[in-house]
Scaffold this motif. Structure first.
Motif, PDB file in Angstrom:
ATOM      1  N   ASN A 121      -2.461  52.462  44.128  1.00  0.00           N
ATOM      2  CA  ASN A 121      -3.560  52.412  43.579  1.00  0.00           C
ATOM      3  C   ASN A 121      -4.598  53.325  44.044  1.00  0.00           C
ATOM      4  O   ASN A 121      -5.450  53.997  43.772  1.00  0.00           O
ATOM      5  CB  ASN A 121      -4.027  51.087  43.241  1.00  0.00           C
ATOM      6  CG  ASN A 121      -3.365  50.257  42.182  1.00  0.00           C
ATOM      7  OD1 ASN A 121      -2.959  50.651  41.284  1.00  0.00           O
ATOM      8  ND2 ASN A 121      -3.295  48.874  42.415  1.00  0.00           N
ATOM      9  N   SER A 122      -4.500  53.398  45.534  1.00  0.00           N
ATOM     10  CA  SER A 122      -5.381  53.992  46.193  1.00  0.00           C
ATOM     11  C   SER A 122      -5.115  55.441  46.054  1.00  0.00           C
ATOM     12  O   SER A 122      -6.080  56.230  46.203  1.00  0.00           O
ATOM     13  CB  SER A 122      -5.400  53.449  47.759  1.00  0.00           C
ATOM     14  OG  SER A 122      -3.861  53.903  48.318  1.00  0.00           O
ATOM     15  N   LYS A 172      -6.579  56.679  42.684  1.00  0.00           N
ATOM     16  CA  LYS A 172      -7.825  56.703  42.763  1.00  0.00           C
ATOM     17  C   LYS A 172      -8.359  57.962  43.488  1.00  0.00           C
ATOM     18  O   LYS A 172      -9.262  58.597  42.723  1.00  0.00           O
ATOM     19  CB  LYS A 172      -8.698  55.483  43.971  1.00  0.00           C
ATOM     20  CG  LYS A 172      -8.606  54.120  43.047  1.00  0.00           C
ATOM     21  CD  LYS A 172      -9.251  53.110  44.108  1.00  0.00           C
ATOM     22  CE  LYS A 172      -8.934  51.605  43.648  1.00  0.00           C
ATOM     23  NZ  LYS A 172      -9.238  50.633  44.494  1.00  0.00           N
ATOM     24  N   LYS A 173      -7.732  58.332  44.466  1.00  0.00           N
ATOM     25  CA  LYS A 173      -7.951  59.815  44.833  1.00  0.00           C
ATOM     26  C   LYS A 173      -7.709  60.843  44.198  1.00  0.00           C
ATOM     27  O   LYS A 173      -8.564  61.881  44.141  1.00  0.00           O
ATOM     28  CB  LYS A 173      -7.319  59.814  46.449  1.00  0.00           C
ATOM     29  CG  LYS A 173      -7.923  58.853  47.560  1.00  0.00           C
ATOM     30  CD  LYS A 173      -7.071  59.157  48.643  1.00  0.00           C
ATOM     31  CE  LYS A 173      -7.534  58.113  50.006  1.00  0.00           C
ATOM     32  NZ  LYS A 173      -6.930  58.216  51.193  1.00  0.00           N
ATOM     33  N   ALA A 206     -10.360  61.062  41.349  1.00  0.00           N
ATOM     34  CA  ALA A 206     -11.566  61.551  42.104  1.00  0.00           C
ATOM     35  C   ALA A 206     -11.629  63.159  42.126  1.00  0.00           C
ATOM     36  O   ALA A 206     -12.494  63.742  41.793  1.00  0.00           O
ATOM     37  CB  ALA A 206     -12.025  60.756  43.224  1.00  0.00           C
ATOM     38  N   ASP A 216     -14.411  56.815  37.357  1.00  0.00           N
ATOM     39  CA  ASP A 216     -13.872  55.766  38.351  1.00  0.00           C
ATOM     40  C   ASP A 216     -13.477  54.645  37.555  1.00  0.00           C
ATOM     41  O   ASP A 216     -14.068  54.149  36.601  1.00  0.00           O
ATOM     42  CB  ASP A 216     -14.975  55.617  39.202  1.00  0.00           C
ATOM     43  CG  ASP A 216     -14.525  54.595  40.368  1.00  0.00           C
ATOM     44  OD1 ASP A 216     -13.228  54.466  40.474  1.00  0.00           O
ATOM     45  OD2 ASP A 216     -15.391  53.731  40.783  1.00  0.00           O
ATOM     46  N   ALA A 242     -11.900  52.026  38.880  1.00  0.00           N
ATOM     47  CA  ALA A 242     -11.275  51.171  39.962  1.00  0.00           C
ATOM     48  C   ALA A 242     -10.944  49.656  39.512  1.00  0.00           C
ATOM     49  O   ALA A 242     -10.173  49.199  40.058  1.00  0.00           O
ATOM     50  CB  ALA A 242     -12.221  51.318  41.245  1.00  0.00           C
ATOM     51  N   GLU A 243     -11.867  49.263  38.608  1.00  0.00           N
ATOM     52  CA  GLU A 243     -11.550  47.866  38.048  1.00  0.00           C
ATOM     53  C   GLU A 243     -10.290  47.670  37.594  1.00  0.00           C
ATOM     54  O   GLU A 243      -9.801  46.487  37.629  1.00  0.00           O
ATOM     55  CB  GLU A 243     -12.638  47.298  37.346  1.00  0.00           C
ATOM     56  CG  GLU A 243     -12.637  48.298  35.774  1.00  0.00           C
ATOM     57  CD  GLU A 243     -13.203  49.339  35.775  1.00  0.00           C
ATOM     58  OE1 GLU A 243     -13.068  50.113  34.721  1.00  0.00           O
ATOM     59  OE2 GLU A 243     -13.804  50.054  36.669  1.00  0.00           O
ATOM     60  N   LEU A 297      -7.490  49.340  38.656  1.00  0.00           N
ATOM     61  CA  LEU A 297      -6.559  49.750  39.650  1.00  0.00           C
ATOM     62  C   LEU A 297      -6.272  48.763  40.514  1.00  0.00           C
ATOM     63  O   LEU A 297      -6.561  48.803  41.822  1.00  0.00           O
ATOM     64  CB  LEU A 297      -7.019  51.078  40.227  1.00  0.00           C
ATOM     65  CG  LEU A 297      -7.093  52.086  39.262  1.00  0.00           C
ATOM     66  CD1 LEU A 297      -7.271  53.505  40.197  1.00  0.00           C
ATOM     67  CD2 LEU A 297      -5.606  52.579  38.585  1.00  0.00           C
ATOM     68  N   VAL A 298      -5.846  47.430  39.968  1.00  0.00           N
ATOM     69  CA  VAL A 298      -5.866  46.308  41.134  1.00  0.00           C
ATOM     70  C   VAL A 298      -4.579  45.579  40.375  1.00  0.00           C
ATOM     71  O   VAL A 298      -4.046  45.325  39.351  1.00  0.00           O
ATOM     72  CB  VAL A 298      -6.949  45.299  40.713  1.00  0.00           C
ATOM     73  CG1 VAL A 298      -6.470  44.101  41.517  1.00  0.00           C
ATOM     74  CG2 VAL A 298      -8.164  45.931  40.745  1.00  0.00           C
TER      75      VAL A 298
END
Length: 173
Positions: free
Chosen positions: A54-55, A58-59, A62, A68, A70-71, A73-74
């Motif tokens: 997920n990290s 995210k990058k 971005a 974004d 992010a919610e 990507l868990v």
């Protein structure tokens, strides 16, 4: 940053930039056979499914300048991208979910706009481009077909009736 991580993020960035959409799915509880079957169904519609940290995603998002999410990507997430229409991918995921109760669509990005799981399911219900074009063609051709049937009936009225009455008259004799 570790060079290996940079290579992975650059690969994700290339995939995200090449696709008009990204669909995030939760694949928790899926077997390897189910995941393989999902990938096969997605590839039939021109989409690909990949698993990445997920990290890293995210990058990559971005760096691509996308919103974004992010919610979403868990947990255990996979990412669906493709170079064709989003309808086929969303429909494949939705149908697979009906059949196996997995995976679950979490969030998506379509042309820079964030879409909820409900919106993605609504997109899955939209017919494909080919289906809409065939419906349109049928609508356009219907008046011409009706005129052709009227003309045929006007100038050749006995053609349909004579074939049906002939066996009945022969049976009566």
């Amino acid at each position: 940053m570790n060079p290996d991580k940079k290579i992975i993020i650059d690969g994700l960035l290339d995939r995200v930039n090449a696709s008009p959409y990204v669909i995030v799915i939760d694949y928790t509880g899926m077997t390897v056979q189910q995941f393989t079957e999902l990938r096969n169904r997605l590839s039939d519609g021109g989409a690909k499914c990949l698993v990445a940290k997920n990290s890293y995603m995210k990058k990559a998002l971005a760096e691509a300048g996308l919103p974004d999410i992010a919610e979403g990507l868990v947990g255990q997430t996979a990412f669906v991208t493709g170079d064709s229409e989003v309808f086929a991918a969303a429909k494949a995921i939705k149908n697979f979910e009906k059949e196996f109760k997995k995976p679950e669509m979490k969030v998506g990005i379509l042309d820079g706009a964030v879409l909820s799981a409900d919106k993605l399911k609504d997109i899955a219900d939209i017919p494909s481009r080919e289906a809409i074009l065939s419906q349109l063609l049928g609508t356009i051709l219907e008046p011409a077909a009706s005129i052709a049937r009227v003309i045929k009936a006007k100038f050749n009225p006995d053609s349909d009736e004579s074939t049906e009455e002939a066996p009945a008259e022969a049976a009566a004799e």
